[in-house]
Structures are given as structure tokens and as C-alpha cells.
Design a protein around this motif. Structure first.
Motif, PDB file in Angstrom:
ATOM      1  N   LEU A 159      -2.365  10.249   4.499  1.00 51.40           N
ATOM      2  CA  LEU A 159      -3.270   9.127   4.235  1.00 51.40           C
ATOM      3  C   LEU A 159      -4.541   9.556   3.492  1.00 51.40           C
ATOM      4  N   SER A 160      -4.421  10.587   2.680  1.00 47.99           N
ATOM      5  CA  SER A 160      -5.596  11.046   1.939  1.00 47.99           C
ATOM      6  C   SER A 160      -5.709  10.390   0.566  1.00 47.99           C
ATOM      7  N   ARG A 161      -4.648   9.760   0.113  1.00 47.98           N
ATOM      8  CA  ARG A 161      -4.647   9.040  -1.158  1.00 47.98           C
ATOM      9  C   ARG A 161      -4.003   7.688  -0.919  1.00 47.98           C
ATOM     10  N   VAL A 162      -4.595   6.653  -1.493  1.00 46.98           N
ATOM     11  CA  VAL A 162      -4.073   5.299  -1.292  1.00 46.98           C
ATOM     12  C   VAL A 162      -3.975   4.608  -2.644  1.00 46.98           C
ATOM     13  N   HIS A 163      -2.845   3.964  -2.867  1.00 45.22           N
ATOM     14  CA  HIS A 163      -2.612   3.185  -4.083  1.00 45.22           C
ATOM     15  C   HIS A 163      -2.245   1.769  -3.646  1.00 45.22           C
ATOM     16  N   HIS A 164      -3.047   0.791  -4.061  1.00 45.46           N
ATOM     17  CA  HIS A 164      -2.811  -0.606  -3.707  1.00 45.46           C
ATOM     18  C   HIS A 164      -2.595  -1.402  -4.994  1.00 45.46           C
ATOM     19  N   PRO A 165      -1.322  -1.536  -5.406  1.00 44.23           N
ATOM     20  CA  PRO A 165      -1.045  -2.293  -6.624  1.00 44.23           C
ATOM     21  C   PRO A 165      -1.069  -3.795  -6.359  1.00 44.23           C
ATOM     22  N   TYR A 166      -1.428  -4.550  -7.378  1.00 42.02           N
ATOM     23  CA  TYR A 166      -1.348  -6.006  -7.315  1.00 42.02           C
ATOM     24  C   TYR A 166      -0.947  -6.505  -8.694  1.00 42.02           C
ATOM     25  N   ASP A 167      -0.687  -7.785  -8.833  1.00 40.97           N
ATOM     26  CA  ASP A 167      -0.100  -8.294 -10.068  1.00 40.97           C
ATOM     27  C   ASP A 167      -0.999  -8.168 -11.298  1.00 40.97           C
ATOM     28  N   GLY A 168      -2.254  -7.781 -11.130  1.00 40.27           N
ATOM     29  CA  GLY A 168      -3.139  -7.606 -12.276  1.00 40.27           C
ATOM     30  C   GLY A 168      -3.673  -6.197 -12.419  1.00 40.27           C
ATOM     31  N   GLY A 169      -3.195  -5.254 -11.629  1.00 39.48           N
ATOM     32  CA  GLY A 169      -3.686  -3.882 -11.699  1.00 39.48           C
ATOM     33  C   GLY A 169      -3.461  -3.149 -10.403  1.00 39.48           C
ATOM     34  N   ALA A 170      -4.420  -2.319 -10.031  1.00 37.90           N
ATOM     35  CA  ALA A 170      -4.291  -1.543  -8.796  1.00 37.90           C
ATOM     36  C   ALA A 170      -5.646  -0.983  -8.405  1.00 37.90           C
ATOM     37  N   ASP A 171      -5.801  -0.756  -7.123  1.00 40.97           N
ATOM     38  CA  ASP A 171      -6.953  -0.025  -6.607  1.00 40.97           C
ATOM     39  C   ASP A 171      -6.440   1.317  -6.119  1.00 40.97           C
ATOM     40  N   ILE A 174       0.869  -1.177   0.000  1.00 43.15           N
ATOM     41  CA  ILE A 174       0.000   0.000   0.000  1.00 43.15           C
ATOM     42  C   ILE A 174       0.903   1.222   0.000  1.00 43.15           C
ATOM     43  N   ILE A 175       0.680   2.099  -0.963  1.00 55.40           N
ATOM     44  CA  ILE A 175       1.458   3.333  -1.084  1.00 55.40           C
ATOM     45  C   ILE A 175       0.504   4.479  -0.825  1.00 55.40           C
ATOM     46  N   THR A 176       0.901   5.386   0.048  1.00 53.28           N
ATOM     47  CA  THR A 176       0.019   6.498   0.413  1.00 53.28           C
ATOM     48  C   THR A 176       0.836   7.749   0.677  1.00 53.28           C
ATOM     49  N   ASP A 177       0.171   8.872   0.670  1.00 50.32           N
ATOM     50  CA  ASP A 177       0.835  10.109   1.061  1.00 50.32           C
ATOM     51  C   ASP A 177       0.886  10.160   2.592  1.00 50.32           C
ATOM     52  N   ARG A 228     -10.890  12.957 -12.180  1.00 52.19           N
ATOM     53  CA  ARG A 228      -9.754  13.409 -12.991  1.00 52.19           C
ATOM     54  C   ARG A 228      -8.826  12.233 -13.299  1.00 52.19           C
ATOM     55  N   LEU A 229      -8.532  11.421 -12.283  1.00 51.06           N
ATOM     56  CA  LEU A 229      -7.688  10.238 -12.486  1.00 51.06           C
ATOM     57  C   LEU A 229      -8.343   9.276 -13.481  1.00 51.06           C
ATOM     58  N   ARG A 230      -9.634   9.063 -13.326  1.00 47.89           N
ATOM     59  CA  ARG A 230     -10.372   8.191 -14.240  1.00 47.89           C
ATOM     60  C   ARG A 230     -10.275   8.708 -15.665  1.00 47.89           C
ATOM     61  N   ASP A 231     -10.496   9.996 -15.847  1.00 49.12           N
ATOM     62  CA  ASP A 231     -10.479  10.582 -17.183  1.00 49.12           C
ATOM     63  C   ASP A 231      -9.071  10.594 -17.781  1.00 49.12           C
ATOM     64  N   ASP A 232      -8.053  10.862 -16.962  1.00 50.31           N
ATOM     65  CA  ASP A 232      -6.668  10.912 -17.442  1.00 50.31           C
ATOM     66  C   ASP A 232      -6.116   9.534 -17.793  1.00 50.31           C
ATOM     67  N   HIS A 233      -6.677   8.480 -17.191  1.00 51.04           N
ATOM     68  CA  HIS A 233      -6.130   7.136 -17.378  1.00 51.04           C
ATOM     69  C   HIS A 233      -7.207   6.143 -17.822  1.00 51.04           C
ATOM     70  N   ARG A 234      -8.118   6.618 -18.640  1.00 48.65           N
ATOM     71  CA  ARG A 234      -9.235   5.785 -19.086  1.00 48.65           C
ATOM     72  C   ARG A 234      -8.761   4.492 -19.757  1.00 48.65           C
ATOM     73  N   ALA A 235      -7.652   4.536 -20.479  1.00 46.68           N
ATOM     74  CA  ALA A 235      -7.140   3.339 -21.166  1.00 46.68           C
ATOM     75  C   ALA A 235      -6.709   2.250 -20.179  1.00 46.68           C
ATOM     76  N   TRP A 236      -6.453   2.608 -18.938  1.00 47.84           N
ATOM     77  CA  TRP A 236      -6.025   1.633 -17.931  1.00 47.84           C
ATOM     78  C   TRP A 236      -7.201   0.927 -17.288  1.00 47.84           C
ATOM     79  N   LEU A 237      -8.398   1.445 -17.486  1.00 50.89           N
ATOM     80  CA  LEU A 237      -9.569   0.877 -16.811  1.00 50.89           C
ATOM     81  C   LEU A 237     -10.078  -0.363 -17.525  1.00 50.89           C
ATOM     82  N   PRO A 238     -10.708  -1.272 -16.784  1.00 49.51           N
ATOM     83  CA  PRO A 238     -11.289  -2.465 -17.412  1.00 49.51           C
ATOM     84  C   PRO A 238     -12.404  -2.075 -18.387  1.00 49.51           C
ATOM     85  N   SER A 239     -12.595  -2.888 -19.397  1.00 52.93           N
ATOM     86  CA  SER A 239     -13.645  -2.612 -20.380  1.00 52.93           C
ATOM     87  C   SER A 239     -15.015  -3.065 -19.905  1.00 52.93           C
TER      88      SER A 239
END
Length: 90
Positions: free
Chosen positions: A51-63, A45-48, A74-85
Motif C-alpha cells: 500500500l505504498s503506491r496508489v493508482h485511482h483511475p477514473y473516466d477522465g484521468g487518474a490520481d 483503486i490499484i495498489t502494491d 519522477r512520475l511527473r517528469d516522465d509523464h508530463r504530457a499526461w498532466l493537465p495544462s
């Protein structure tokens, strides 16, 4: 130890925690992210510091938990290609 008196020690599980504080710079967590992607490391778990932002990477993606709905969008719109279809986003 307390677990020695437990009649069913098979149900015990253990977790090891490690925390580190590092100043942010580009590439600061690249090695960790590579190990997660290669399934060599898990439970990251990576956070600032606030603790206002949390990034939880795993071998198939991240939450990601963003600081606000606006930041999330904004994150969703900037990284739309990374989202599941999947229409549900899963």
C-alpha cells in the motif's frame, strides 16, 4: 437489520467491495483500465501489496499517490504530457 429502525432510510448508501491479489505483469490491469475509461466500472483503486503506491483511475484521468516525493517527481517528469495544462495542475 439495524437500518430498519432508522427514521430516514433515504439517506442510506451501500458500497460493495472486491479485492483481488495478482502478480504484476504488463497488461495485468488493462481490461480493468479500459472499463474505467469507458465509464463501465468505477471506484477502482490499484495498489502494491504494501500500500505504498496508489493508482485511482477514473473516466477522465487518474490520481496517483507515490511512495515518496522523489518518485512523485519522477512520475511527473516522465509523464508530463499526461498532466493537465492548468497552472494549478488540476
Amino acid at each position: 437489520m439495524a437500518h430498519e429502525d432508522d427514521p430516514d432510510p433515504v439517506l442510506h448508501s451501500y458500497t460493495h467491495l472486491y479485492a483481488d491479489r495478482r502478480p504484476w505483469r504488463p497488461g495485468a490491469v488493462d481490461e480493468i483500465l479500459r472499463e474505467v475509461a469507458d465509464d463501465e466500472l468505477s471506484g477502482v483503486i490499484i495498489t502494491d501489496s504494501g500500500l505504498s503506491r496508489v493508482h485511482h483511475p477514473y473516466d477522465g484521468g487518474a490520481d496517483v499517490i507515490a511512495a515518496s516525493p522523489e518518485e512523485r517527481n519522477r512520475l511527473r517528469d516522465d509523464h508530463r504530457a499526461w498532466l493537465p495544462s492548468n497552472p494549478a495542475g488540476l
